[in-house]
Design an enzyme around this catalytic site. Structure first.
Site, short mmCIF file in Angstrom:
data_model
loop_
_atom_site.label_atom_id
_atom_site.label_comp_id
_atom_site.label_asym_id
_atom_site.label_seq_id
_atom_site.Cartn_x
_atom_site.Cartn_y
_atom_site.Cartn_z
N LYS A 126 6.52 -6.51 -4.03
CA LYS A 126 5.93 -5.43 -4.10
C LYS A 126 6.59 -4.47 -5.27
CE LYS A 126 6.20 -1.19 -1.38
NZ LYS A 126 6.54 -0.50 0.13
N HIS B 60 7.53 -3.87 6.61
CA HIS B 60 6.67 -2.67 6.32
C HIS B 60 5.55 -3.15 7.24
CE1 HIS B 60 3.95 0.53 4.93
NE2 HIS B 60 4.94 0.99 4.39
N SER C 113 2.12 -0.66 -1.18
CA SER C 113 2.52 -1.38 0.22
C SER C 113 1.65 -2.11 0.72
CB SER C 113 2.77 0.03 1.05
OG SER C 113 3.91 0.57 0.80
N ASP D 131 11.52 -4.36 2.95
CA ASP D 131 10.74 -3.01 2.95
C ASP D 131 10.97 -2.37 4.14
OD1 ASP D 131 9.03 -0.78 2.63
OD2 ASP D 131 7.43 -1.95 1.49
N ASP D 132 11.46 -1.34 4.34
CA ASP D 132 11.99 -0.76 5.63
C ASP D 132 12.70 -1.57 6.67
OD1 ASP D 132 10.02 1.08 4.70
OD2 ASP D 132 8.40 0.89 6.29
N LYS E 219 13.51 6.36 8.98
CA LYS E 219 12.49 6.34 7.69
C LYS E 219 11.85 7.54 7.53
CE LYS E 219 8.48 4.50 5.18
NZ LYS E 219 7.52 3.29 5.11
N ARG F 267 13.00 2.70 -5.21
CA ARG F 267 12.71 1.56 -5.89
C ARG F 267 12.97 2.14 -7.51
NH1 ARG F 267 9.91 -2.66 -3.21
NH2 ARG F 267 9.80 -1.99 -1.19
N HIS G 286 5.19 -0.73 -6.74
CA HIS G 286 5.10 0.48 -5.99
C HIS G 286 5.71 1.53 -7.04
CE1 HIS G 286 4.38 2.62 -1.92
NE2 HIS G 286 3.74 3.26 -2.85
N CYS H 131 10.01 4.61 0.06
CA CYS H 131 10.04 3.37 -1.05
C CYS H 131 10.10 3.65 -2.68
CB CYS H 131 9.23 2.42 -0.61
SG CYS H 131 7.37 2.84 -0.17
N ASP I 32 14.80 -0.73 0.96
CA ASP I 32 14.58 0.34 0.29
C ASP I 32 14.81 1.55 0.86
OD1 ASP I 32 12.36 0.02 1.92
OD2 ASP I 32 10.92 0.22 0.57
N ASN I 33 14.60 1.71 2.31
CA ASN I 33 14.99 2.90 2.90
C ASN I 33 15.26 2.47 4.26
OD1 ASN I 33 11.52 3.16 2.46
ND2 ASN I 33 12.22 2.79 4.29
#
Length: 575
Positions: A265, A346, A290, A159-160, A414, A203, A267, A199, A398-399
């Protein structure tokens, strides 16, 4: 014209300018002589002093923020009436004019009241209804258990994590030997993208093989039901859960005879019908949002495992890995799909005590090196179970990286459609497809996993909808990308803002206004531009040198926008 007359004119212009300066000086002196002040307090809807509230005097282009006691102050302002404006989250906007005496101080007390208009607007909108649910069910029912080779599939999602956060991608402070080992065994992709710079959309795209615009998922991220932002989303007519008619990878693999589990996660929604178990995951353990969205409740399938106030974020990565390792061990003798979307790195960052203060990359480095240790546990489990030669392993983000991480030498982060917002690390080990220590400079995106896996298993793609991803097994072997173009989608408005081909990128800025900031962000000086991605980080517009490339990409982007406007969900007519 004579030299004398030219000098005379210059002299006249100089005298005029001096006169203007003298006049302005006099005005400034007059204003300073009569400078006044305005002070006040802001009381919240709860009757207590409201701290951190931004008070704006729009006519003066000034603003002040209230302190802990709710007080604010404007100094050196002209006397007369001053317009004030407050627009706070969850409260009604306040507009008031205040008289400020000459050489004195004006005072005002402002009281905030709850904003009920958002809830009223939200009540006018419902969650979008499924449009192709029957077609989805018909498709899934047509799938039979796969015969022949059935490789296990593990997808590890960070994540991130930024493009420059791993040592295999050039980071000199953070050590990630376990993650990097996959680059030694398989393919390292240097131009791999998430389908969105945030995110939820990414996803949705990863699991469906479709751009997030097609799934009501492209407008920022979903929020917990009951959260004020979930009401704001509903008031805008936006979805807050993935539509039930989207077809996700675990649903297809379950029908094909796989055991499926997700650990981490989600989301993609928190209401019945939109949970991991509702979209094909037979087992689930994790957090539905998150790790900065309270409460951080941990769920086991549809039952609370750990209440939010009992969740220890410092050990969350370890707990997620424990569950994934158990799942892999329990299902090692049959085909399985393990989806491991970690909550880290994240914000907020909570290093595991076992790794705290270890990394040269500080707290952020501690978090990532803890991730690396736990990825090593998963890889070791695969090896210990003797299934390395029959297990596809994918590691990606994810990003793009957030402000605390590294995007390498890319522009943007991001939330932006610059490269730093959507180009992410990606490492893939696919037995029989990838070769050790292969590096690919060809473009690919997370939407490609869905069709690549299904095609490898001889499972037909759904015919009632556009699947935007491509089979990239050839790319993983060292061949060219199957994509003619890739597209970039804005964070808030979910609009197609940019396009790239194998060498160039055309970015055409569009409205990306957040409902939390209705005024929008300034786009001053940002113009449509063509850049070369092989030798530049989106700094130099090369339109003048390559007008034909600009025209081609601009036309293709327009076509994509037109298609999205005419068929937002990307449905196909099946005959």
């Amino acid at each position: 014209m004579t030299k004398l007359s030219r000098n005379a004119r210059r002299g006249n212009r100089l005298r005029t300018r001096l006169a203007c300066v003298t006049a302005l000086t006099g005005l400034v002196a007059m204003d300073l002589a009569s400078a006044a002040e305005l002070s006040g307090t802001v009381t919240g809807a709860n009757g207590k002093p409201a701290a951190g509230v931004r008070v704006v005097a729009p006519d003066l282009l000034r603003s002040a923020t209230t302190g802990p006691d709710g007080a604010f102050r404007f100094q050196n302002i002209p006397d007369g009436e001053v317009a004030l404006q407050i627009s706070g989250f969850g409260t009604k906007a306040v507009y008031q004019r205040v008289a400020v005496p000459k050489d004195g101080t004006g005072t005002v007390s402002l009281t905030l009241s709850p904003n009920t208009e958002i809830a009223r607007a939200a009540a006018l909108n419902a969650e979008p209804k499924p449009e192709h649910l029957a077609q989805k069910q018909t498709y899934l029912q047509s799938i039979r258990p796969v015969s022949g080779a059935k490789p296990n599939i593990i997808v590890i999602l960070f994540d991130d994590l930024g493009a420059g956060d791993l040592s295999s991608y050039g980071n000199k402070l953070i050590k990630t030997p376990n993650i990097d080992s996959l680059a030694d065994r398989g393919t390292k992709l240097d131009q791999f993208y998430s389908a969105s710079p945030v995110c939820t959309p990414s996803r949705a795209a990863l699991l469906s093989g479709r751009y997030p615009t097609r799934a009501h998922a492209a407008n920022h991220v979903y929020f917990p039901t009951g959260h004020p932002v979930s009401l704001i989303r509903r008031s805008q007519g936006w979805a807050n859960a993935l539509p039930q008619d989207e077809i996700l990878l675990p649903e297809v693999l379950t029908r094909a005879g796989y055991t499926t589990g997700a650990f981490g996660k989600w989301h993609l929604g928190d209401t019945e019908g939109h949970l991991p178990n509702d979209f094909g995951f037979q087992q689930y353990f994790g957090i539905l949002y998150s790790n900065d969205m309270a409460p951080e409740t941990l769920w086991r399938n549809k039952t609370v495992d750990t209440p939010g106030d009992k969740t220890d974020q410092a050990t969350l990565t370890e707990r997620i890995t424990d569950e994934a390792v158990s799942f892999i061990t329990d299902n090692a003798k049959k085909p399985f799909f393990a989806y491991v979307p970690y909550t880290a790195p994240h914000v907020p960052h909570h290093p595991n005590p076992k790794h705290k203060g270890v990394s040269e990359g500080g707290t952020y480095g501690d978090v990532i090196e803890d991730l690396d240790t736990n990825v090593g546990r998963i890889l070791q489990t695969v090896k210990a179970q003797g299934i390395e030669d029959n297990t596809i392993i994918v590691i990606l983000s994810d990003n793009g990286g957030d402000t605390g991480g590294s995007v390498g030498d890319l522009r943007g982060r991001k939330g932006e459609t610059y490269e730093g917002g959507q180009r992410v690390p990606a490492l893939i080990y696919w037995p029989g497809v990838t070769k050790p220590q292969t590096v690919s400079e060809e473009m690919a995106m997370n939407i490609d996993l869905f069709p690549s896996i299904l095609t490898a298993l001889n499972i037909p793609l759904p015919k009632d909808r556009e699947v935007d991803g491509k089979d990239i097994r050839g790319l993983l072997k060292g061949e060219q990308t199957p994509h003619q173009y890739l597209y970039y989608v804005t964070t808030w408005t979910g609009k197609y803002e940019a396009i790239r081909d194998r060498g160039y990128k055309f970015r055409d800025p569009v409205d990306n206004t957040s409902p939390l900031q209705p005024g929008g962000a300034s786009t001053y000086g940002i113009k449509p531009s063509l850049t070369r991605l092989d030798v530049d980080n989106e700094s130099i517009d090369v339109t003048a040198k390559h007008p034909d490339v600009r025209a081609r990409l601009e036309a293709a982007l327009k076509q994509k926008r037109d298609e999205a406007a005419g068929n937002p969900r990307g449905w196909r007519e099946v005959r």
